[in-house]
Design an enzyme around this catalytic site. Structure first.
Site, mmCIF file in Angstrom:
data_model
loop_
_atom_site.group_PDB
_atom_site.id
_atom_site.type_symbol
_atom_site.label_atom_id
_atom_site.label_comp_id
_atom_site.label_asym_id
_atom_site.label_seq_id
_atom_site.Cartn_x
_atom_site.Cartn_y
_atom_site.Cartn_z
ATOM 1 N N ARG A 1 -13.700 9.004 2.385
ATOM 2 C CA ARG A 1 -12.617 9.302 1.426
ATOM 3 C C ARG A 1 -11.673 10.370 1.961
ATOM 4 O O ARG A 1 -10.497 10.398 1.614
ATOM 5 C CB ARG A 1 -13.184 9.720 0.064
ATOM 6 N N TYR B 1 11.603 -0.436 -6.276
ATOM 7 C CA TYR B 1 10.470 -1.240 -6.723
ATOM 8 C C TYR B 1 10.108 -0.869 -8.169
ATOM 9 O O TYR B 1 10.165 0.307 -8.550
ATOM 10 C CB TYR B 1 9.306 -0.969 -5.776
ATOM 11 N N ASP C 1 11.686 4.243 1.456
ATOM 12 C CA ASP C 1 10.709 3.162 1.358
ATOM 13 C C ASP C 1 11.191 2.048 2.284
ATOM 14 O O ASP C 1 12.177 1.368 1.998
ATOM 15 C CB ASP C 1 10.628 2.692 -0.103
ATOM 16 N N LYS D 1 2.841 -5.743 2.137
ATOM 17 C CA LYS D 1 3.915 -6.704 2.395
ATOM 18 C C LYS D 1 3.975 -7.061 3.890
ATOM 19 O O LYS D 1 3.039 -7.636 4.397
ATOM 20 C CB LYS D 1 5.223 -6.157 1.848
HETATM 21 C C1 PLP Z 1 5.192 -3.792 -3.367
HETATM 22 C C2 PLP Z 1 6.072 -2.637 -3.169
HETATM 23 C C3 PLP Z 1 5.652 -1.331 -3.453
HETATM 24 C C4 PLP Z 1 4.285 -1.025 -4.039
HETATM 25 O O1 PLP Z 1 3.275 -1.392 -3.157
HETATM 26 P P1 PLP Z 1 1.756 -1.750 -3.575
HETATM 27 O O2 PLP Z 1 1.085 -1.931 -2.263
HETATM 28 O O3 PLP Z 1 1.791 -2.971 -4.439
HETATM 29 O O4 PLP Z 1 1.247 -0.554 -4.337
HETATM 30 C C5 PLP Z 1 6.515 -0.292 -3.198
HETATM 31 N N1 PLP Z 1 7.753 -0.517 -2.697
HETATM 32 C C6 PLP Z 1 8.187 -1.754 -2.417
HETATM 33 C C7 PLP Z 1 9.553 -1.945 -1.858
HETATM 34 C C8 PLP Z 1 7.374 -2.854 -2.643
HETATM 35 O O5 PLP Z 1 7.835 -4.087 -2.390
#
Ligand code: PLP
Length: 390
Positions: free
Chosen positions: A59, A111, A183, A208
């Site tokens: 962890r 998001y 992001d 993703k």
């Molecule tokens: C899916 C997504 C997130 C969140 O990610 P998770 O792995 O589902 O927590 C954040 N930013 C973007 C642009 C995303 O597409």
């Protein structure tokens, strides 16, 4: 074994870490263990007190599978270091709690989970948050003068593929002593490197493109040692560390990141061009199209235009839903970045929680369909769209 410091992105994806297994296995085995044993108390204290490198407790992130992944993630974004998380939201939450406590400004669309955290949850902790549109950039300096210390943005945005100028926004943030976090999930490090453009921290939903096969949930933060070290205890005590098996699966995926994303870029461009002339398509939003408003900025700040595009069907939301329901190769699912192509109608999924007026303010119409282009043959994807459009 260390690869040359100037090795290219594909080489870094394959050989991004220096950890070695004592038995000489070609690939690092998965360290599927929660804890590590020591020959003596003195050895244990050396690791706990940081006098010697070593593994301790999973962890804490002190596990070779996690450390190897983090070395690889750091090198992909040209960062000094990286932390891996159980999800993209876990990475963002740890960033906000560490560096956003004086106030956060989110520029442009983001998001859905990010917007929820910023609008509804962080304010419960007394953290001031501000959401401004890309067209309201003039408000940023005033909000920073008012005390906000962290600027957060996504580019290209979801689902309108709006481009934001990372270097210009970094300059506004830095002039007020604030940080810029980007992001980079939509673009991936193959198409965009925010740190090289002036951003201070990069966040990823590794769920993703980095994972790329819709079979794992993970997240990452990349940046300087100075900015990332204080994040570690938040991750540790919120318990949002990635699991070793997931870290290993993600490292497997990163080895093919560059070839996957380059193919997805090429197929998305072909689909965007085919859809641009279609009589049942009112608009195609894709940074790689010459007429698209963000095209010039995309050429300057991106190395590829990405695998995400949005089409606006001629007609209303019900017409778009009928097209989505007739698709056979594209699957109807609210995610992106995998080898299989997906379609979502933002007003029924990612932006369903917003009022129609708020969706309109963000430039999101009910007739939009967001496409995540996978690795199927582009000709099959185009034929599928044509038959669905009728
Ligand atoms: C899916 C997504 C997130 C969140 O990610 P998770 O792995 O589902 O927590 C954040 N930013 C973007 C642009 C995303 O597409």
């Amino acid at each position: 074994m260390a690869i040359p410091a100037d090795a290219g992105l594909s080489t870094r994806c394959v050989h991004g870490h220096t950890l070695e297994d004592a038995r000489g296995s070609a690939l690092l085995p998965v360290y599927n263990t929660t804890t590590f044993a020591f020959p003596s108390t003195a050895d244990l204290l050396d690791v706990i007190d940081g006098r010697k490198p070593g593994s301790l407790y999973t962890r804490y992130g002190m596990n070779p599978s996690i450390e190897a992944l983090e070395q690889t993630l750091a090198t992909l974004e040209g960062a000094e270091m990286a932390w891996a998380f159980a999800s993209g939201m876990a990475a963002e939450a740890a960033l906000f709690l560490t560096h956003g406590r004086d106030g956060i400004v989110c520029v442009g669309d983001a998001y859905g989970g990010t917007l929820e955290l910023l609008e509804r949850q962080l304010p419960l902790l007394g953290i001031p948050t501000h959401l401004i549109l890309g067209s309201e950039l003039g408000r940023l300096d005033g909000l920073l003068a008012g005390g906000a210390r962290l600027v957060f943005l996504e580019t290209p945005t979801n689902p309108a593929l709006e481009l934001l100028d990372i270097a210009a926004i970094a300059a506004v943030a830095h002039a007020r002593g604030a940080l810029l976090a980007v992001d980079n999930t939509f673009a991936s490090p193959v198409n965009q490197r925010p740190l090289a453009l002036g951003a201070d921290v990069v966040t990823h939903s590794a769920t993703k493109y980095l994972g790329g096969h819709s079979d794992l949930t993970a997240g990452a933060l990349m940046g300087s040692r100075e900015l990332l070290l204080p994040v570690r205890d938040w991750r540790k005590n919120l318990g949002s560390t990635i699991a070793p098996a997931t870290a290993d699966l993600l490292m497997r995926s990163l080895r093919t990141l560059v070839v996957r994303v380059r193919q997805q870029n090429a197929s998305a461009q072909a689909i965007a061009e085919a859809m641009a002339g279609h009589p049942r398509v009112a608009r195609v939003l894709y940074p790689g199209l010459a007429g698209f408003p963000g095209h010039e900025l995309a050429k300057r700040q991106m190395h590829g235009f990405g695998g995400m595009l949005t089409i606006e069907v001629a007609g209303d939301g019900a017409a778009a839903a009928r097209v989505a329901d007739r698709l056979r190769v594209f699957r109807l699912a609210p995610s992106l970045g995998g080898v299989e192509s997906l379609v979502t109608q933002p007003c029924t999924t990612t932006h369903h929680g917003l009022s129609p007026a708020e969706r309109a303010r963000r430039g999101i119409s009910d007739a939009m369909l967001r496409l995540s282009v996978g690795l199927e043959d582009a000709a099959d994807l185009i034929a599928d769209l044509r038959q669905a459009l009728g």
